[in-house]
Structures are given as C-alpha cells and as structure tokens.
Design an enzyme around this catalytic site. Structure first.
Site, mmCIF file in Angstrom:
data_model
loop_
_atom_site.group_PDB
_atom_site.id
_atom_site.type_symbol
_atom_site.label_atom_id
_atom_site.label_comp_id
_atom_site.label_asym_id
_atom_site.label_seq_id
_atom_site.Cartn_x
_atom_site.Cartn_y
_atom_site.Cartn_z
ATOM 1 N N TYR B 291 -11.310 4.378 11.078
ATOM 2 C CA TYR B 291 -10.465 3.264 10.637
ATOM 3 C C TYR B 291 -10.079 2.345 11.788
ATOM 4 O O TYR B 291 -9.410 2.766 12.737
ATOM 5 C CB TYR B 291 -9.215 3.820 9.967
ATOM 6 C CG TYR B 291 -8.496 2.856 9.048
ATOM 7 C CD1 TYR B 291 -8.795 2.824 7.701
ATOM 8 C CD2 TYR B 291 -7.526 2.002 9.528
ATOM 9 C CE1 TYR B 291 -8.130 1.952 6.845
ATOM 10 C CE2 TYR B 291 -6.860 1.126 8.681
ATOM 11 C CZ TYR B 291 -7.164 1.105 7.341
ATOM 12 O OH TYR B 291 -6.507 0.246 6.506
ATOM 13 N N TYR B 341 -11.154 -6.803 6.188
ATOM 14 C CA TYR B 341 -10.146 -5.769 5.993
ATOM 15 C C TYR B 341 -9.986 -5.441 4.517
ATOM 16 O O TYR B 341 -9.673 -6.312 3.716
ATOM 17 C CB TYR B 341 -8.840 -6.290 6.572
ATOM 18 C CG TYR B 341 -7.644 -5.389 6.521
ATOM 19 C CD1 TYR B 341 -7.661 -4.161 7.148
ATOM 20 C CD2 TYR B 341 -6.481 -5.803 5.890
ATOM 21 C CE1 TYR B 341 -6.532 -3.352 7.123
ATOM 22 C CE2 TYR B 341 -5.354 -4.998 5.874
ATOM 23 C CZ TYR B 341 -5.384 -3.775 6.493
ATOM 24 O OH TYR B 341 -4.269 -2.984 6.484
#
Lengths: 156, 409
Positions: B291, B341
């Site tokens: 991440y 994102y």
C-alpha cells in the site's frame, strides 16, 4: 514561530470524555487520564483503563514538560485555520511524568512555538497555553526549553 | 494451510478510469465498475447475490447499485473504512460464502477522492475550515495535524532517525512504482522519474515530498469472489485466495503515538497469521502490492511483513529491487503513487491480472495471456507470476493482507 493560527475556523467540540480536559486548559493545566484503581495514566482520555478496565477515573496534572520524540514540518496547509501559519512544526512530546514501571508512557501532539531550525528530536520541551477566540477554548502549545545530548535533526 | 485456503477465488475485476474530476456521481461510477467486473468474469447481474463496500461517508451504497442494475441481493453490507478495507472484506466474503449467506459476492469502492471529499479535511479548491474537531480529532486538528501525510509523517520522521534511512530510499519506491505506471495505459502519471526528480520535488510535510504522496483521483473499482467450483466455469483463469488478515491491529490502535515504537506497524502482528494461513513463506512470493498512500507506507510494510529485517528496508529497496524483472516487483500498475488512488482495490485488481497472466498492457495479445516481456514495447506482465501478496495499510496500527495464487503463468 508559526504564523497566526485562525482558531475561528476550528470548532472544537468537547464531549463527555474530554470536557474536563478542555476546562483544565483554561487554568493552564495539562491533564492526562488516570485510573483511580491502579494508577495507570493515558491520553487521549479514552473512557476506561486499558490495564484494569476500571471506569472510575480521575485526572493527573502533568508538569507540562517532556522530550521531543518526533516532529513534522507542515509546509502545505490543509485546514483554513493554518493557511497563514505555514511553515509550522507539530511536535510529538513524550511527557516526563507519565512513565510507568512496565514501560507504559504517554506521548501527545502539539504545535511547536519554535522555528524548524531550532527543533530536534531529543530536546526538552515545555507547554504554553494560547487563548483562542472562543472563551472556553485554550490550546496548549509547546516550546523547546533547554538543550540535550544526542539530539537528531532532519536535514535533507 | 488454512482450512479454506484455495477454496474461494477472485473471478472478476473492473474499474472506471482514474478521473480528475469525474463530474459524475459515485453511483454512476460504481455501476460502470460493477458492469466491467461482471463482463470480465462472464457473469450476469442475476449471478451476483452478495455485495459489500467500504467508504468514508463519501459514497453510494450496495442497494443503489443493485437497484440500478436490476439485482436482488441476498446479502448487502456497506462499512466505514479506508485503506486496508479491501483485503479485510475479502476475508468477510470468504466467511459469508462459506456460511451460505450468498453464492457470489462483489466488493466495491467508489469515491470522488479528488473532486469530492478529500482526505484530511481539505476542500477540492484548497484549504477550508473543517466543521468540527470532535472525538480523537480534538487532540490533533487544533494543532494542525490532520491529513494522512501529516499523521504518517510523524512516524516516518522517527523511523529515519532510528534507522539512519534517508529519503533517497523513499525515492526508490516512487521511482519503481512510476516505472510500472509508465507501462500502464490506465495510469495518471506515466512519465518515468529519477531519484533526483523525487529529491527536487516540493515539500508537502517534512519528511515527505510531493513525489512521496499518492494521487487522489475520482474512481470506482470492484472485484468479484466466488467458490472454486463456480470459478471453473467462468471466463477467466481463477485466482485462488490462499490466506489473509483483516484490519489486524497493533496495540493502542486508536492512538499510535504512545506505543514504544511508533513505526512498529500492524503488519508485524499480522505477518505470521498471513503466511501461516497461506502455508508459504516470503520467498515463495513473486510480486507484491504494498500500500503506497505514501512511499513510507510501502517501505515500512516490507519490514512488517518480513520481506526484509527490521530497520533494513531502506537498504532493501535500493538498486531497483521493487521494479519489474527484479527481485520483488511491487505495485505493477503504478500503485496509488502513480496509477491513482482507490483506497486499495486497484492494487488487488492488478495482482489478479498479473496472476491470470493478463496484465492489460501494450501487448496486442494480453487478453489471451500473450506477452512479449519487452519493457521497451510497453509490456508490464511479470514473468512466471504465480503468487502475489497484497499488503494493505490503514494506519500504522491497522493492516489487512491477502495472498493470492494464479494458475496461468
């Protein structure tokens, strides 16, 4: 020293768990929660002791002193209140008088009154209290209060 | 291995383009992503009988999508959450399918993450007053400490101090993920960057620069999970779920900062469960998604999940180790740093495509699994991609993960 912070653009809403903490800042006291049963101290003021689960809680008045454990330098404002304040330093302060025998400790955040150049991890700091536009809200801020060995400064 | 290892599969993936701005509703975007995922799997709306999603009060819900697309669901729950929710919901889904609550389940996220509500309280047009500093935010917002960059920056700064790591190691991650984005036609930022480009980019909050931060975009993305028995008959090679963790916590999860080491993150507490359930070791992993809300979150999770030792990540990432054709390719789509994102869904989607051997790149035959491996020609398929680790991040104290296995390599 940060530029002016426009506290009129932040509405702080104390609640059942926090209202006494905010009241104490008006008297220039920096409190942490303390368990009446086992003496454990913590912050923010979560409503139960995470060591013994007691909910009969008091407050411990700290000396308002600590050591700078980490910091950031905000160069791009996110909140309207801080548009004029950048660049400003937010410190993470490890309070001097909240260490317990099992290693438990308390760290709190706050705006540093110092410029970036004067801030380093490991330096001692002391709290100061700032009146805001709201009569009921006084915001604690922090200032480097001395020197220390083995300090560390971000330098890139 | 875990009792349910390989029993459930990811069979469909889909997403909208990354838009800035979308000028659309989260419902409209979600319907597009769901239709694409169903088409990818070869499923019809009547085949989907479970749906779940996560959001931050900024999204449409399962019942609106079901109504729009003519589905009647046997299970639908929308939760609050951000990063790391994808892998956690994969875990929920396995449990629900196993228990018979539904048969085929869809997980989605839809967000106008740039033109709508932005992380940290910022308005689309720039700084604005927040409405209220309530709950934990009473002890952060009044001191101008709100955005994810500002919160994680505090741990990043201490990490640099404690380990002697420099921001050039953060740059290695930005460069690797951008290189992968250069091979991804869907990515928002496709021009390759150098270490020096990273070092010369402007500060956002020290110690993080602009190129340490992900790209907020407007997007919806989703994936479909079903049992392996159903997966056999579907359109794509199945991708088996070997194991995972869901929002595993470090101690003191709601206040990271009073832990002895503020950069000893939650993955350290999930690592043994993840690899134990999957029945493999880190050495068996061919590629990862790690991440990358920020370069730092990727860096610190390499340690947490055991791909290198504690304090060693800064050295580990040097020399392009995270780039394709190197030891541990990371975020092959470009990740949140360079593709866009999505709060994590897109990273799992990319791993699914890689494990199918069907990365949607410049190779004319990618949809049939035919790749050239010629990076100059725009191929981003990892050779022999068999096992992928998805390492989600919520905060320093919350992490989810999943290990996936493909059979198409």
């Amino acid at each position: 020293m940060p530029g002016p912070i426009d506290y009129s653009k932040i509405t702080i809403t104390p609640d059942f768990d926090t209202v006494e903490w905010w009241m104490a800042t008006k008297e220039h006291k920096y409190l942490v929660r303390q368990c009446k049963d086992c003496g454990h101290k913590w912050f923010p003021p979560f409503p139960a002791c995470n060591k013994c689960n007691a909910m009969d809680l008091g407050w411990f008045e700290t000396a308002g002193t600590g050591v700078l454990h980490s910091y950031i330098v905000v160069t791009q404002p996110i909140l309207g209140a801080f548009v004029e304040a950048v660049p400003y330093v937010v410190g993470l302060i490890e309070l001097d008088d909240c260490h317990e025998a099992d290693g438990s400790l308390v760290r709190v955040g706050g705006v540093m009154l110092d410029d970036e150049e004067d801030v380093a991890i490991g330096l001692p700091v002391k709290v100061e209290f700032e009146q805001t536009n709201e009569a009921n809200i006084v915001v604690p801020r922090w200032k480097i209060s001395g020197t220390a060995e083995n300090t560390w400064k971000f330098n890139e | 291995m875990g009792a349910l290892t390989d029993k459930y599969c990811i069979v469909g993936v889909g997403e909208t383009p990354h838009m800035r701005p979308s000028n659309r509703t989260t419902l409209s975007m979600a319907c597009e992503a769901v239709k694409k995922a169903m088409a990818d799997a070869g499923l019809e709306p009547r085949d989907i009988d479970g749906m779940t999603s996560y959001q931050a009060g900024d999204s449409t819900t399962s019942n609106h999508i079901a109504t729009s697309l003519g589905m009647r669901l046997n299970y639908s729950v929308d939760i609050l959450g951000g990063g790391s929710s994808t892998e956690a919901l994969i875990g929920n889904t396995i449990g629900l399918l196993e228990a018979g609550y539904c048969k085929t389940m869809l997980i989605f996220r839809s967000m106008n993450g740039r033109s709508g509500r932005r992380m940290g309280g910022q308005a689309p047009s720039g700084p604005v007053p927040p409405t209220r500093a309530a709950e934990d935010n009473q002890f952060m917002m009044p001191w101008g400490w709100t955005s994810p960059a500002q919160r994680f920056g505090m741990s990043a700064m201490r990490y640099l101090r404690d380990t002697g790591t420099t921001t050039r190691s953060l740059a290695e991650i930005a460069v690797a993920h951008r290189y992968h984005a250069s091979l991804n036609p869907k990515a928002v930022m496709r021009h390759p960057i150098t270490i020096e480009d990273h070092q010369n980019s402007r500060w956002v909050v020290k110690p993080l620069r602009l190129l340490d931060c992900c790209l907020e975009t407007d997007v919806s993305a989703c994936l479909i999970v079903t049992s392996r028995e159903r997966a056999y008959d579907l359109r794509q090679p199945p991708v088996f779920i070997m194991g995972g963790t869901g929002r595993t916590m470090a101690p003191n999860a709601a206040w990271n900062y009073s832990r002895p080491e503020i950069h000893y993150v939650a993955g350290n507490y999930g690592r043994k469960r993840l690899f134990g359930m999957a029945g493999i070791s880190q050495k068996d992993v061919n590629l990862i998604s790690c991440y990358d809300a920020f370069t730092f979150t990727t860096l610190i999770q390499l340690e947490a999940y055991g791909f290198c030792g504690k304090g060693e990540a800064g050295e580990f990432v040097k020399g392009g180790r995270l780039q394709i054709d190197h030891e541990l390719p990371s975020n092959l789509s470009g990740g949140h740093l360079s593709e866009g994102y999505t709060h994590g869904v897109s990273m799992v989607i990319e791993n699914v495509r890689q494990l199918r051997h069907r990365a949607d790149d410049a190779c004319p035959g990618w949809a049939e699994g035919k790749h050239s491996y010629d990076r100059q020609a725009g191929c981003r398929q990892v050779k022999d991609a068999r096992i992928a680790a998805c390492l989600g991040w919520g905060t320093e104290t919350m992490s989810s993960s999943a290990i996936l296995r493909g059979i198409a390599a």
